[in-house]
Motif scaffolding. Structure first.
Motif, PDB file in Angstrom:
ATOM      1  N   PHE A 103       0.858  -1.195   0.000  1.00 55.52           N
ATOM      2  CA  PHE A 103       0.000   0.000   0.000  1.00 55.52           C
ATOM      3  C   PHE A 103       0.890   1.240   0.000  1.00 55.52           C
ATOM      4  N   HIS A 104       1.828   1.282   0.945  1.00 54.43           N
ATOM      5  CA  HIS A 104       2.787   2.392   0.972  1.00 54.43           C
ATOM      6  C   HIS A 104       3.981   1.967   0.119  1.00 54.43           C
ATOM      7  N   TYR A 105       3.782   2.076  -1.197  1.00 56.78           N
ATOM      8  CA  TYR A 105       4.716   1.511  -2.166  1.00 56.78           C
ATOM      9  C   TYR A 105       6.012   2.310  -2.278  1.00 56.78           C
ATOM     10  N   SER A 106       7.124   1.594  -2.324  1.00 56.67           N
ATOM     11  CA  SER A 106       8.359   2.207  -2.819  1.00 56.67           C
ATOM     12  C   SER A 106       9.173   1.069  -3.417  1.00 56.67           C
ATOM     13  N   GLN A 107       9.877   1.374  -4.486  1.00 54.35           N
ATOM     14  CA  GLN A 107      10.674   0.328  -5.155  1.00 54.35           C
ATOM     15  C   GLN A 107      11.682  -0.262  -4.192  1.00 54.35           C
ATOM     16  N   SER A 108      12.244   0.618  -3.357  1.00 57.41           N
ATOM     17  CA  SER A 108      13.268   0.141  -2.419  1.00 57.41           C
ATOM     18  C   SER A 108      12.670  -0.871  -1.439  1.00 57.41           C
ATOM     19  N   ARG A 109      11.445  -0.579  -0.968  1.00 61.41           N
ATOM     20  CA  ARG A 109      10.812  -1.524  -0.048  1.00 61.41           C
ATOM     21  C   ARG A 109      10.497  -2.854  -0.732  1.00 61.41           C
TER      22      ARG A 109
END
Lengths: 250, 250
Positions: A103-109
């Motif tokens: 949901f709280h998307y980031s490529q790094s995550r």
């Protein structure tokens, strides 16, 4: 913080520590801690144990996953931190993949969670690739980003700790959705075909065992489980259990 | 994340963002986010509004604070991030101080919260000094560290978002304890003289108004409010309200 394993709420405290560690290491989002807290409150109201209605849902979930042509397990930051190993075990048993969806998307995550899963089993995680990504319709958040070969083409998705938007969209796309959600009032709980109202750390090992038990049963046996399953009834039983807990205190 | 002010849950989403900011800036502890989530779940079960039982508790709280010889407001990371201004307004009205008291204690966090309060009003916050610190008995956490001139010598403490341990210890020390806690089943809720089962952001402005209304009433009038107040009854009303909400869904 050192946690006494004899503490009556040791599991809950250990999970808190894991999540805080997850935030510090960029695996869990800070908002994931808030979501975990909401779950804790409902778990407390469910007496922190797997209730009969959850067991029935787990059995139906196992049947759905075994009947599916292309099942997939969706995983987010919280579920990865809390029980990555259980995901791997279930994926192996079903011979399916695990897809990171945030949901709280980031490529790094995404990359960090994929690495975590890869370190446990290099086969089971579907590594995200730009050319494979598609955007599902009617989902406002970045949860809409999925892989064609994963959630995109799947017919049955396990969605632990899900948001209502995506659950609803997946159901609309004719996928069978199995949710794990401690809040029996949530939209996710309402829209999923099967809602396991239980703590993810308690129910995944039970789901694993149920799949193992049902794995060699024939199709008709599994279909019978599904046909006799009523998710609304299960949700109502969960609501009644919370009321009973409150009544006990009155 | 930008939050649409028309969103039905805008207050809750704004508060989440504030807390995440607070963690990034070392004011809120990561575990504070989990605690906030637990509160969110109970607030949801209370239909996210100040219920009649909370209003009665707010009135009794105002009477206790006005009758006290040395009232004090205890503040932690979450309550500072969410409503520091309301603390200042109430402290001014009561002519009392605000003392920082943390479960997940660190000197750096204490200093940061004190600075935040000082920037709003240099008079109201009790700045911690080594020589002023005392350790309260029977409290396992660092919540035990308080200041002699603050909570130490106070006769009435407002403890928002409290832990059960300290609440119990303060009551045992013959202090009047007013708790703000969204969980009516918590030990804090049970042990406090007055438990306001409400969201801190909604109830502090109401508490301010109630203190203002009662400020010029005589002692007997205030005592009458306290004498006719029954905290167990209030807690039971809160439990019944949650049951009613669940029943509505059944």
């Amino acid at each position: 913080m050192k946690i006494d394993p004899k503490h009556p709420r040791a599991l809950s405290l250990q999970n808190r520590e894991k999540l805080v560690w997850g935030v510090k290491n960029g695996i869990t989002s800070p908002a994931g801690l808030i979501a975990f807290g909401r779950g804790e409150a409902f778990d407390y109201l469910l007496s922190e144990r797997t209730q009969p209605f959850a067991k029935k849902a787990i059995r139906a979930a196992a049947a759905y996953l075994l009947l599916a042509k292309k099942p997939i397990l969706s995983i987010n930051g919280n579920s990865a931190i809390l029980c990555a190993n259980e995901f791997i075990r279930i994926a192996k048993l079903l011979n399916c993949r695990i897809e990171v969806n945030l949901f709280h998307y980031s490529q790094s995550r995404v990359k960090k969670i994929e690495s975590l899963l890869k370190s446990l089993d290099p086969e089971r995680v579907l590594i995200s690739k730009k050319e494979e990504k598609i955007i599902l319709p009617e989902i406002a958040s970045k949860r809409a980003i999925v892989m064609r070969e994963g959630i995109g083409n799947s017919d049955c998705v396990l969605v632990p700790l899900e948001d209502g938007d995506r659950c609803q969209a997946l159901v609309k796309m004719q996928k069978k959705v199995i949710a794990i959600d401690l809040n029996p009032l949530s939209r996710t709980a309402k829209y999923a075909q099967v809602t396991i109202v239980d703590n993810i750390c308690r129910c995944l090992p039970l789901l694993f065992r149920e799949i193992k038990d049902l794995k060699n049963k024939d199709k008709r046996f599994l279909e019978e489980i599904i046909n006799s399953y009523d998710n609304n009834k299960i949700i109502n039983e969960a609501l009644r259990a919370i009321c009973a807990k409150l009544d006990d205190t009155l």
